[in-house]
Design a protein around this motif. Structure first.
Motif, PDB file in Angstrom:
ATOM      1  N   ALA A  63       2.357 -42.611  -1.716  1.00 43.22           N
ATOM      2  CA  ALA A  63       2.532 -41.231  -1.270  1.00 43.22           C
ATOM      3  C   ALA A  63       3.965 -40.774  -1.512  1.00 43.22           C
ATOM      4  O   ALA A  63       4.199 -39.638  -1.931  1.00 43.22           O
ATOM      5  CB  ALA A  63       2.174 -41.106   0.207  1.00 43.22           C
ATOM      6  N   GLY A  64       4.924 -41.653  -1.266  1.00 36.62           N
ATOM      7  CA  GLY A  64       6.320 -41.302  -1.497  1.00 36.62           C
ATOM      8  C   GLY A  64       6.632 -41.084  -2.961  1.00 36.62           C
ATOM      9  O   GLY A  64       7.418 -40.200  -3.316  1.00 36.62           O
ATOM     10  N   LEU A  65       6.016 -41.862  -3.818  1.00 36.66           N
ATOM     11  CA  LEU A  65       6.249 -41.699  -5.253  1.00 36.66           C
ATOM     12  C   LEU A  65       5.604 -40.431  -5.792  1.00 36.66           C
ATOM     13  O   LEU A  65       5.976 -39.952  -6.852  1.00 36.66           O
ATOM     14  CB  LEU A  65       5.723 -42.916  -6.011  1.00 36.66           C
ATOM     15  CG  LEU A  65       6.484 -44.219  -5.756  1.00 36.66           C
ATOM     16  CD1 LEU A  65       5.784 -45.374  -6.466  1.00 36.66           C
ATOM     17  CD2 LEU A  65       7.920 -44.108  -6.221  1.00 36.66           C
ATOM     18  N   ALA A  66       4.637 -39.887  -5.056  1.00 35.94           N
ATOM     19  CA  ALA A  66       3.945 -38.687  -5.523  1.00 35.94           C
ATOM     20  C   ALA A  66       4.650 -37.398  -5.106  1.00 35.94           C
ATOM     21  O   ALA A  66       4.220 -36.323  -5.482  1.00 35.94           O
ATOM     22  CB  ALA A  66       2.512 -38.679  -4.994  1.00 35.94           C
ATOM     23  N   PHE A  67       5.725 -37.500  -4.328  1.00 33.11           N
ATOM     24  CA  PHE A  67       6.441 -36.297  -3.902  1.00 33.11           C
ATOM     25  C   PHE A  67       7.106 -35.614  -5.082  1.00 33.11           C
ATOM     26  O   PHE A  67       7.629 -36.263  -5.982  1.00 33.11           O
ATOM     27  CB  PHE A  67       7.528 -36.634  -2.875  1.00 33.11           C
ATOM     28  CG  PHE A  67       7.018 -36.716  -1.473  1.00 33.11           C
ATOM     29  CD1 PHE A  67       6.148 -35.768  -0.977  1.00 33.11           C
ATOM     30  CD2 PHE A  67       7.428 -37.720  -0.642  1.00 33.11           C
ATOM     31  CE1 PHE A  67       5.688 -35.827   0.319  1.00 33.11           C
ATOM     32  CE2 PHE A  67       6.974 -37.800   0.663  1.00 33.11           C
ATOM     33  CZ  PHE A  67       6.103 -36.848   1.147  1.00 33.11           C
ATOM     34  N   ASP A  68       7.124 -34.297  -5.040  1.00 33.40           N
ATOM     35  CA  ASP A  68       7.827 -33.497  -6.032  1.00 33.40           C
ATOM     36  C   ASP A  68       9.149 -33.081  -5.397  1.00 33.40           C
ATOM     37  O   ASP A  68       9.187 -32.174  -4.552  1.00 33.40           O
ATOM     38  CB  ASP A  68       6.979 -32.278  -6.419  1.00 33.40           C
ATOM     39  CG  ASP A  68       7.613 -31.467  -7.528  1.00 33.40           C
ATOM     40  OD1 ASP A  68       8.632 -31.923  -8.091  1.00 33.40           O
ATOM     41  OD2 ASP A  68       7.077 -30.379  -7.825  1.00 33.40           O
ATOM     42  N   VAL A  69      10.234 -33.737  -5.767  1.00 32.98           N
ATOM     43  CA  VAL A  69      11.526 -33.512  -5.140  1.00 32.98           C
ATOM     44  C   VAL A  69      11.998 -32.087  -5.362  1.00 32.98           C
ATOM     45  O   VAL A  69      12.567 -31.454  -4.459  1.00 32.98           O
ATOM     46  CB  VAL A  69      12.564 -34.541  -5.656  1.00 32.98           C
ATOM     47  CG1 VAL A  69      13.931 -34.288  -5.058  1.00 32.98           C
ATOM     48  CG2 VAL A  69      12.104 -35.945  -5.357  1.00 32.98           C
ATOM     49  N   ALA A  70      11.751 -31.533  -6.536  1.00 33.27           N
ATOM     50  CA  ALA A  70      12.179 -30.157  -6.816  1.00 33.27           C
ATOM     51  C   ALA A  70      11.482 -29.170  -5.882  1.00 33.27           C
ATOM     52  O   ALA A  70      12.103 -28.240  -5.367  1.00 33.27           O
ATOM     53  CB  ALA A  70      11.891 -29.813  -8.273  1.00 33.27           C
ATOM     54  N   ALA A  71      10.190 -29.379  -5.641  1.00 32.60           N
ATOM     55  CA  ALA A  71       9.465 -28.489  -4.732  1.00 32.60           C
ATOM     56  C   ALA A  71       9.972 -28.645  -3.305  1.00 32.60           C
ATOM     57  O   ALA A  71      10.066 -27.659  -2.554  1.00 32.60           O
ATOM     58  CB  ALA A  71       7.972 -28.776  -4.796  1.00 32.60           C
ATOM     59  N   LEU A  72      10.304 -29.874  -2.891  1.00 30.33           N
ATOM     60  CA  LEU A  72      10.843 -30.081  -1.548  1.00 30.33           C
ATOM     61  C   LEU A  72      12.186 -29.377  -1.376  1.00 30.33           C
ATOM     62  O   LEU A  72      12.468 -28.808  -0.319  1.00 30.33           O
ATOM     63  CB  LEU A  72      10.996 -31.572  -1.257  1.00 30.33           C
ATOM     64  CG  LEU A  72       9.708 -32.332  -0.969  1.00 30.33           C
ATOM     65  CD1 LEU A  72       9.998 -33.810  -0.787  1.00 30.33           C
ATOM     66  CD2 LEU A  72       9.028 -31.786   0.256  1.00 30.33           C
ATOM     67  N   ARG A  73      13.016 -29.416  -2.399  1.00 29.08           N
ATOM     68  CA  ARG A  73      14.311 -28.729  -2.316  1.00 29.08           C
ATOM     69  C   ARG A  73      14.123 -27.219  -2.260  1.00 29.08           C
ATOM     70  O   ARG A  73      14.859 -26.520  -1.570  1.00 29.08           O
ATOM     71  CB  ARG A  73      15.181 -29.110  -3.508  1.00 29.08           C
ATOM     72  CG  ARG A  73      15.760 -30.477  -3.374  1.00 29.08           C
ATOM     73  CD  ARG A  73      16.899 -30.705  -4.339  1.00 29.08           C
ATOM     74  NE  ARG A  73      17.385 -32.056  -4.170  1.00 29.08           N
ATOM     75  CZ  ARG A  73      17.473 -32.952  -5.131  1.00 29.08           C
ATOM     76  NH1 ARG A  73      17.113 -32.627  -6.352  1.00 29.08           N
ATOM     77  NH2 ARG A  73      17.914 -34.152  -4.888  1.00 29.08           N
ATOM     78  N   ARG A  74      13.155 -26.713  -3.003  1.00 26.49           N
ATOM     79  CA  ARG A  74      12.878 -25.282  -3.014  1.00 26.49           C
ATOM     80  C   ARG A  74      12.361 -24.809  -1.660  1.00 26.49           C
ATOM     81  O   ARG A  74      12.647 -23.711  -1.225  1.00 26.49           O
ATOM     82  CB  ARG A  74      11.833 -24.973  -4.097  1.00 26.49           C
ATOM     83  CG  ARG A  74      12.233 -23.939  -5.064  1.00 26.49           C
ATOM     84  CD  ARG A  74      11.189 -23.616  -6.125  1.00 26.49           C
ATOM     85  NE  ARG A  74       9.810 -23.980  -5.857  1.00 26.49           N
ATOM     86  CZ  ARG A  74       9.148 -24.961  -6.465  1.00 26.49           C
ATOM     87  NH1 ARG A  74       9.742 -25.695  -7.367  1.00 26.49           N
ATOM     88  NH2 ARG A  74       7.900 -25.218  -6.164  1.00 26.49           N
ATOM     89  N   LEU A  75      11.585 -25.645  -0.999  1.00 29.49           N
ATOM     90  CA  LEU A  75      10.937 -25.280   0.259  1.00 29.49           C
ATOM     91  C   LEU A  75      11.546 -26.013   1.444  1.00 29.49           C
ATOM     92  O   LEU A  75      10.852 -26.367   2.393  1.00 29.49           O
ATOM     93  CB  LEU A  75       9.443 -25.587   0.165  1.00 29.49           C
ATOM     94  CG  LEU A  75       8.685 -24.898  -0.967  1.00 29.49           C
ATOM     95  CD1 LEU A  75       7.302 -25.481  -1.106  1.00 29.49           C
ATOM     96  CD2 LEU A  75       8.626 -23.409  -0.725  1.00 29.49           C
ATOM     97  N   VAL A  76      12.851 -26.236   1.425  1.00 26.96           N
ATOM     98  CA  VAL A  76      13.494 -27.063   2.436  1.00 26.96           C
ATOM     99  C   VAL A  76      13.322 -26.480   3.841  1.00 26.96           C
ATOM    100  O   VAL A  76      13.100 -27.228   4.804  1.00 26.96           O
ATOM    101  CB  VAL A  76      14.984 -27.297   2.093  1.00 26.96           C
ATOM    102  CG1 VAL A  76      15.775 -26.020   2.167  1.00 26.96           C
ATOM    103  CG2 VAL A  76      15.583 -28.354   2.999  1.00 26.96           C
ATOM    104  N   PHE A  77      13.383 -25.176   3.997  1.00 30.30           N
ATOM    105  CA  PHE A  77      13.244 -24.589   5.338  1.00 30.30           C
ATOM    106  C   PHE A  77      11.805 -24.644   5.827  1.00 30.30           C
ATOM    107  O   PHE A  77      11.555 -24.851   7.015  1.00 30.30           O
ATOM    108  CB  PHE A  77      13.779 -23.154   5.336  1.00 30.30           C
ATOM    109  CG  PHE A  77      15.266 -23.101   5.093  1.00 30.30           C
ATOM    110  CD1 PHE A  77      16.151 -23.624   6.018  1.00 30.30           C
ATOM    111  CD2 PHE A  77      15.765 -22.563   3.921  1.00 30.30           C
ATOM    112  CE1 PHE A  77      17.513 -23.599   5.785  1.00 30.30           C
ATOM    113  CE2 PHE A  77      17.127 -22.538   3.682  1.00 30.30           C
ATOM    114  CZ  PHE A  77      18.005 -23.049   4.614  1.00 30.30           C
ATOM    115  N   VAL A  78      10.847 -24.485   4.948  1.00 35.09           N
ATOM    116  CA  VAL A  78       9.437 -24.601   5.323  1.00 35.09           C
ATOM    117  C   VAL A  78       9.141 -26.036   5.759  1.00 35.09           C
ATOM    118  O   VAL A  78       8.489 -26.258   6.787  1.00 35.09           O
ATOM    119  CB  VAL A  78       8.521 -24.175   4.155  1.00 35.09           C
ATOM    120  CG1 VAL A  78       7.070 -24.428   4.482  1.00 35.09           C
ATOM    121  CG2 VAL A  78       8.762 -22.724   3.794  1.00 35.09           C
ATOM    122  N   VAL A  79       9.628 -26.998   5.007  1.00 33.23           N
ATOM    123  CA  VAL A  79       9.411 -28.408   5.346  1.00 33.23           C
ATOM    124  C   VAL A  79      10.075 -28.740   6.675  1.00 33.23           C
ATOM    125  O   VAL A  79       9.487 -29.427   7.521  1.00 33.23           O
ATOM    126  CB  VAL A  79       9.944 -29.317   4.212  1.00 33.23           C
ATOM    127  CG1 VAL A  79       9.923 -30.773   4.629  1.00 33.23           C
ATOM    128  CG2 VAL A  79       9.136 -29.109   2.944  1.00 33.23           C
TER     129      VAL A  79
END
Length: 183
Positions: free
Chosen positions: A135-151
């Motif tokens: 599950a950790g390897l499947a994360f999209d880091v760019a999307a997490l950075r883009r949506l940091v406040f939502v996360v």
């Protein structure tokens, strides 16, 4: 003189051995090829169980704990393949097979309960680590950075809401002082 070589023709498809010799009819890829694949897989499974019995003795025989682990592995892998063919996550098929093996009357006593509790705990811990790693390897880091406040909101707000509800209920229903309710 030619030296004899080990034939791996049972494990590899015919196309991996190169072109057909002249004068020989081409091999048809179809139902016969699929049947040979299933026969190969079945032969490998039977030989695996036989080797397990020869190496582990009574523990590897049907009804033993090592046999139960191998049986659970093989059947859950097959359940994952079936779930994948049905466009479902393979993990769902594996979990369903595990539940069936543990709870069906015939299999529960003969296979599901034969696994030692310590071994079962260790296997579950390793499986959880593998699932979380995948599950950790499947994360999209760019999307997490883009949506940091939502996360951040999705991570913090449910925990904060739960803490507030527990705090209020502990004070109202259990008559805890505010300091104890906040713990």
């Amino acid at each position: 003189a030619q030296t004899p070589t080990l034939s791996v023709s049972l494990l590899l498809p015919r196309s991996s051995f190169g072109p057909q010799p002249p004068g020989r009819p081409p091999m048809a890829e179809g139902a016969g090829s699929a049947a040979r694949g299933h026969v190969r897989t079945l032969a490998i499974l039977v030989l695996s169980f036989a080797c397990l019995f020869l190496v582990a003795g009574d523990d590897g025989a049907p009804g033993g704990p090592v046999f139960a682990l191998l049986f659970i592995y093989v059947t859950s892998y097959a359940g994952g393949l079936v779930a994948g063919r049905l466009s479902l996550p393979p993990l769902l098929g594996m979990l369903c097979v595990g539940l069936l093996i543990r709870n069906l009357p015939g299999l529960g006593e003969n296979v599901g309960s034969r696994v030692d509790a310590k071994t079962s705990s260790a296997v579950r811990s390793v499986a959880l680590a593998l699932i979380l790693t995948r599950a950790g390897l499947a994360f999209d880091v760019a999307a997490l950075r883009r949506l940091v406040f939502v996360v951040a909101r999705l991570a913090v707000l449910p925990c904060l809401a739960e803490a507030i509800v527990v705090f209020a209920l502990a004070m109202l229903l259990l008559d805890f002082p505010p300091i104890w309710a906040a713990m």
